[in-house]
Scaffold this motif. Structure first.
Motif, PDB file in Angstrom:
ATOM      1  N   LEU A   1     -13.672   7.801  43.710  1.00 21.43           N
ATOM      2  CA  LEU A   1     -14.051   8.978  44.873  1.00 21.43           C
ATOM      3  C   LEU A   1     -13.019  10.129  44.372  1.00 21.43           C
ATOM      4  O   LEU A   1     -13.748  11.127  44.415  1.00 21.43           O
ATOM      5  CB  LEU A   1     -13.872   8.557  46.126  1.00 21.43           C
TER       6      LEU A   1
ATOM      7  N   ASN B   1     -15.066  12.087  41.595  1.00 18.00           N
ATOM      8  CA  ASN B   1     -16.292  12.441  41.551  1.00 18.00           C
ATOM      9  C   ASN B   1     -16.653  12.750  43.234  1.00 18.00           C
ATOM     10  O   ASN B   1     -17.779  13.337  43.212  1.00 18.00           O
ATOM     11  CB  ASN B   1     -17.243  10.949  41.352  1.00 18.00           C
ATOM     12  N   ASP B   2     -16.129  13.014  44.145  1.00 18.48           N
ATOM     13  CA  ASP B   2     -16.346  13.262  45.522  1.00 18.48           C
ATOM     14  C   ASP B   2     -15.719  14.747  45.592  1.00 18.48           C
ATOM     15  O   ASP B   2     -14.739  15.048  45.171  1.00 18.48           O
ATOM     16  CB  ASP B   2     -15.756  12.448  46.457  1.00 18.48           C
ATOM     17  N   ASP B   3     -16.575  15.629  46.174  1.00 22.52           N
ATOM     18  CA  ASP B   3     -16.036  16.952  46.695  1.00 22.52           C
ATOM     19  C   ASP B   3     -14.949  16.908  47.549  1.00 22.52           C
ATOM     20  O   ASP B   3     -14.417  18.142  47.670  1.00 22.52           O
ATOM     21  CB  ASP B   3     -17.237  18.010  46.832  1.00 22.52           C
ATOM     22  N   ARG B   4     -14.857  15.883  48.432  1.00 22.19           N
ATOM     23  CA  ARG B   4     -13.586  15.808  49.263  1.00 22.19           C
ATOM     24  C   ARG B   4     -12.297  15.920  48.838  1.00 22.19           C
ATOM     25  O   ARG B   4     -11.420  16.540  49.724  1.00 22.19           O
ATOM     26  CB  ARG B   4     -13.753  14.531  50.224  1.00 22.19           C
TER      27      ARG B   4
END
Length: 110
Positions: A54, A57-60
């Protein structure tokens, strides 16, 4: 990670029961104990892998975010769990059985 904490609590109880129990519990308890240690290590490793995925790969997780001390502590924790499971299993397999107890003769009755 909360699930790993619950399993670690069970592992602590198994430690206490194994060490405080009799010979039979000590000889058989290592199987349950090492199994729980491996389970906790795998759960923590999987949780850490999910967070790493995450993080990449996650925008958060935007640029000021970083994996800090908790990342290191989690890595050390699951590594120690796996090493303990291996050490307990190898000690139980390689070391001889503790043998029975000899009765102390009663000398007061003579």
């Amino acid at each position: 990670m909360s699930f790993a904490v619950v399993i670690e609590g069970m592992t602590l109880i198994v430690y206490i029961v194994t060490l405080a129990g009799g010979k039979q519990k000590r000889e058989q308890g290592w199987k349950v104990l090492s199994g729980l240690l491996v389970l906790v290590g795998l759960i923590q490793c999987a949780a850490m892998a999910i967070i790493a995925f995450l993080y990449d790969n996650d925008d958060r997780f935007f640029p000021p975010w970083k994996l800090d001390i908790s990342w290191v502590l989690c890595t050390v924790s699951w590594s120690v769990m796996i090493l303990l499971a291996g050490g307990i299993s190898s000690a139980a397999i390689l070391l001889p059985s503790e043998g029975g107890y000899e009765l102390i003769p009663d000398t007061e009755g003579e």
